[in-house]
Design a protein around this motif. Structure first.
Motif, PDB file in Angstrom:
ATOM      1  N   LEU A 192       0.828  -1.216   0.000  1.00 50.98           N
ATOM      2  CA  LEU A 192       0.000   0.000   0.000  1.00 50.98           C
ATOM      3  C   LEU A 192       0.862   1.266   0.000  1.00 50.98           C
ATOM      4  N   TYR A 249      -5.640  19.793   4.316  1.00 50.91           N
ATOM      5  CA  TYR A 249      -6.293  18.725   5.083  1.00 50.91           C
ATOM      6  C   TYR A 249      -6.961  19.264   6.355  1.00 50.91           C
ATOM      7  N   GLY A 308      -0.475   6.030  10.190  1.00 53.47           N
ATOM      8  CA  GLY A 308      -1.116   7.057   9.362  1.00 53.47           C
ATOM      9  C   GLY A 308      -1.440   8.331  10.122  1.00 53.47           C
ATOM     10  N   GLY A 342      -0.928  11.365   9.400  1.00 51.58           N
ATOM     11  CA  GLY A 342      -1.319  12.508   8.570  1.00 51.58           C
ATOM     12  C   GLY A 342      -0.652  13.781   9.057  1.00 51.58           C
ATOM     13  N   ARG A 373      -3.211  15.340  13.656  1.00 51.32           N
ATOM     14  CA  ARG A 373      -4.405  15.670  14.448  1.00 51.32           C
ATOM     15  C   ARG A 373      -4.427  14.883  15.761  1.00 51.32           C
ATOM     16  N   ARG A 413       2.885   6.989   5.221  1.00 50.89           N
ATOM     17  CA  ARG A 413       3.386   6.687   3.876  1.00 50.89           C
ATOM     18  C   ARG A 413       3.484   7.913   2.976  1.00 50.89           C
ATOM     19  N   MET A 456       2.212  14.514   3.798  1.00 49.16           N
ATOM     20  CA  MET A 456       1.653  14.579   5.151  1.00 49.16           C
ATOM     21  C   MET A 456       2.781  14.587   6.191  1.00 49.16           C
ATOM     22  N   GLU A 510       6.800   4.862   6.318  1.00 46.52           N
ATOM     23  CA  GLU A 510       6.419   3.442   6.263  1.00 46.52           C
ATOM     24  C   GLU A 510       4.978   3.337   5.806  1.00 46.52           C
ATOM     25  N   SER A 521      -6.166   5.991  13.158  1.00 49.25           N
ATOM     26  CA  SER A 521      -7.299   6.918  13.090  1.00 49.25           C
ATOM     27  C   SER A 521      -7.534   7.402  11.660  1.00 49.25           C
ATOM     28  N   VAL A 581      -7.807   5.971   8.848  1.00 51.00           N
ATOM     29  CA  VAL A 581      -6.924   5.390   7.825  1.00 51.00           C
ATOM     30  C   VAL A 581      -7.620   4.258   7.063  1.00 51.00           C
TER      31      VAL A 581
HETATM   32  C1  LIG Z   1      -7.563  10.654   6.413  1.00 55.42           C
HETATM   33  S1  LIG Z   1      -5.866  10.807   6.839  1.00 55.42           S
HETATM   34  C2  LIG Z   1      -5.978  10.666   8.625  1.00 55.42           C
HETATM   35  C3  LIG Z   1      -4.802  11.315   9.300  1.00 55.42           C
HETATM   36  C4  LIG Z   1      -4.860  11.278  10.828  1.00 55.42           C
HETATM   37  N1  LIG Z   1      -4.744   9.930  11.339  1.00 55.42           N
HETATM   38  C5  LIG Z   1      -6.124  11.919  11.321  1.00 55.42           C
HETATM   39  O1  LIG Z   1      -6.922  11.244  11.977  1.00 55.42           O
HETATM   40  O2  LIG Z   1      -6.317  13.109  11.053  1.00 55.42           O
HETATM   41  C6  LIG Z   1      -5.201   9.209   6.417  1.00 55.42           C
HETATM   42  C7  LIG Z   1      -3.692   9.167   6.584  1.00 55.42           C
HETATM   43  O3  LIG Z   1      -3.273   7.809   6.572  1.00 55.42           O
HETATM   44  C8  LIG Z   1      -2.159   7.679   5.712  1.00 55.42           C
HETATM   45  N2  LIG Z   1      -2.176   6.306   5.204  1.00 55.42           N
HETATM   46  C9  LIG Z   1      -3.137   5.748   4.431  1.00 55.42           C
HETATM   47  N3  LIG Z   1      -2.838   4.473   4.178  1.00 55.42           N
HETATM   48  C10 LIG Z   1      -1.658   4.217   4.791  1.00 55.42           C
HETATM   49  C11 LIG Z   1      -0.820   3.067   4.867  1.00 55.42           C
HETATM   50  N4  LIG Z   1      -1.154   1.931   4.238  1.00 55.42           N
HETATM   51  N5  LIG Z   1       0.326   3.144   5.588  1.00 55.42           N
HETATM   52  C12 LIG Z   1       0.665   4.309   6.221  1.00 55.42           C
HETATM   53  N6  LIG Z   1      -0.081   5.434   6.165  1.00 55.42           N
HETATM   54  C13 LIG Z   1      -1.233   5.384   5.459  1.00 55.42           C
HETATM   55  C14 LIG Z   1      -2.404   8.721   4.640  1.00 55.42           C
HETATM   56  O4  LIG Z   1      -1.220   9.049   3.942  1.00 55.42           O
HETATM   57  C15 LIG Z   1      -2.956   9.866   5.457  1.00 55.42           C
HETATM   58  O5  LIG Z   1      -1.948  10.668   5.987  1.00 55.42           O
END
Ligand SMILES: C[S@@+](CC[C@H](N)C(=O)[O-])C[C@H]1O[C@@H](n2cnc3c(N)ncnc32)[C@H](O)[C@@H]1O
Length: 256
Positions: free
Chosen positions: A7, A23, A53, A55, A58, A75, A79, A102, A119, A121
């Motif tokens: 991913l 964001y 994740g 981001g 937050r 990843r 972000m 990662e 959260s 994700v």
């Molecule tokens: C909707 S944002 C949520 C960010 C934060 N956790 C929040 O609650 O505000 C989703 C985040 O997860 C990361 N993400 C999505 N899939 C992922 C993966 N497989 N591994 C690591 N990060 C991932 C995205 O890059 C993004 O920064």
């Protein structure tokens, strides 16, 4: 041996690429405070944490002060840049928070944590990657530790044409997010986010992101958690209280 789904994203495929800076303004909704409290209050005082994740941070910035150390696996380079920029102005977190490039699943840090959380994700995680992800969470969970997650819900994917979801001003610029959703399968939606920037009332730029939105249903999530030795113990995904509008299908699990 089963193949672990990849991913990872590149700057071309990262859905947050060009819009990471928007964001906090356009993707953080009115229920955010409650969700931040949910994740922060579960953090054990003085314990160690692992966030998947983070981001723009937050949850990170609310959780980290309670912990002795927090590892964040993100990843998206875009972000991570925003999170690191925020951390640069928070010297009290300098020694505590570690941010790594990662993608999950398929990570191995060779250590465990008291608190592991994910959260907002799961929308990016296809259901066939979920069990490998949970195996990774379980592998990194210390004895007596807890796992917390959200987006475990029974909500039917809605269908709606593009409509404006949010709008913010910064100086003379206005930034808007308009979204359309199309159900593809019961657990898969196709989402189109259109970001527009205006100077006064003149449209300057339009940026469109098309991506999949995956749903994770409580019964399937409970089964995948149990398969890696984790037992759901709390959260609205378990109690079925509230609605998807009140929260985002929260769930807490512990090792059995
Ligand atoms: C909707 S944002 C949520 C960010 C934060 N956790 C929040 O609650 O505000 C989703 C985040 O997860 C990361 N993400 C999505 N899939 C992922 C993966 N497989 N591994 C690591 N990060 C991932 C995205 O890059 C993004 O920064």
């Amino acid at each position: 041996m089963e193949t672990v789904p990849d991913l990872t994203v590149t700057s071309d495929t990262d859905p947050y690429g060009a819009v990471a800076g928007l964001y906090d303004w356009l993707h953080v909704g009115p229920g955010s405070t409650d969700l931040v409290s949910f994740f922060a209050e579960l953090a054990p005082e003085g314990g160690t944490g692992l966030e998947i994740g983070p981001g723009t941070g937050r949850m990170t910035l609310a959780v980290a002060p309670r912990l002795s150390s927090l590892y964040c696996l993100e990843r998206s380079a875009f972000m991570r840049t925003i999170l690191l920029t925020k951390l640069a102005s928070l010297p009290e977190l300098r020694e505590k928070v570690t941010v790594l490039d990662e993608a999950v699943p398929g990570f191995s840090l060779g250590r465990t944590f008291d608190y592991v959380y994910v959260s907002a994700v799961f929308e990016h995680v296809p259901p066939d990657a979920r069990q490998a992800l949970f195996a990774g969470l379980a592998e990194h969970l210390a004895p007596g530790g807890i796992v917390a997650m959200d987006m475990v819900e029974d909500e039917v994917i809605p269908r709606f044409a593009e409509r404006e979801i949010r709008s913010v001003r910064q100086g003379d610029c206005r930034y808007t997010l308009s979204t359309a959703v199309t159900p593809v399968q019961p657990d898969l939606g196709q989402v189109r986010h259109v970001y527009r920037t205006y100077l006064n009332d003149e449209l300057l730029t339009t940026h469109t992101v098309e991506r999949e939105h995956h749903m994770h249903r409580p019964a399937a999530v409970f089964a995948d958690l149990r398969a890696v030795g984790l037992e759901p113990v709390a959260g609205t995904a378990l109690t079925k209280t509230g609605t998807p509008l009140d929260d985002k299908g929260t769930l807490v699990a512990k090792r059995v």
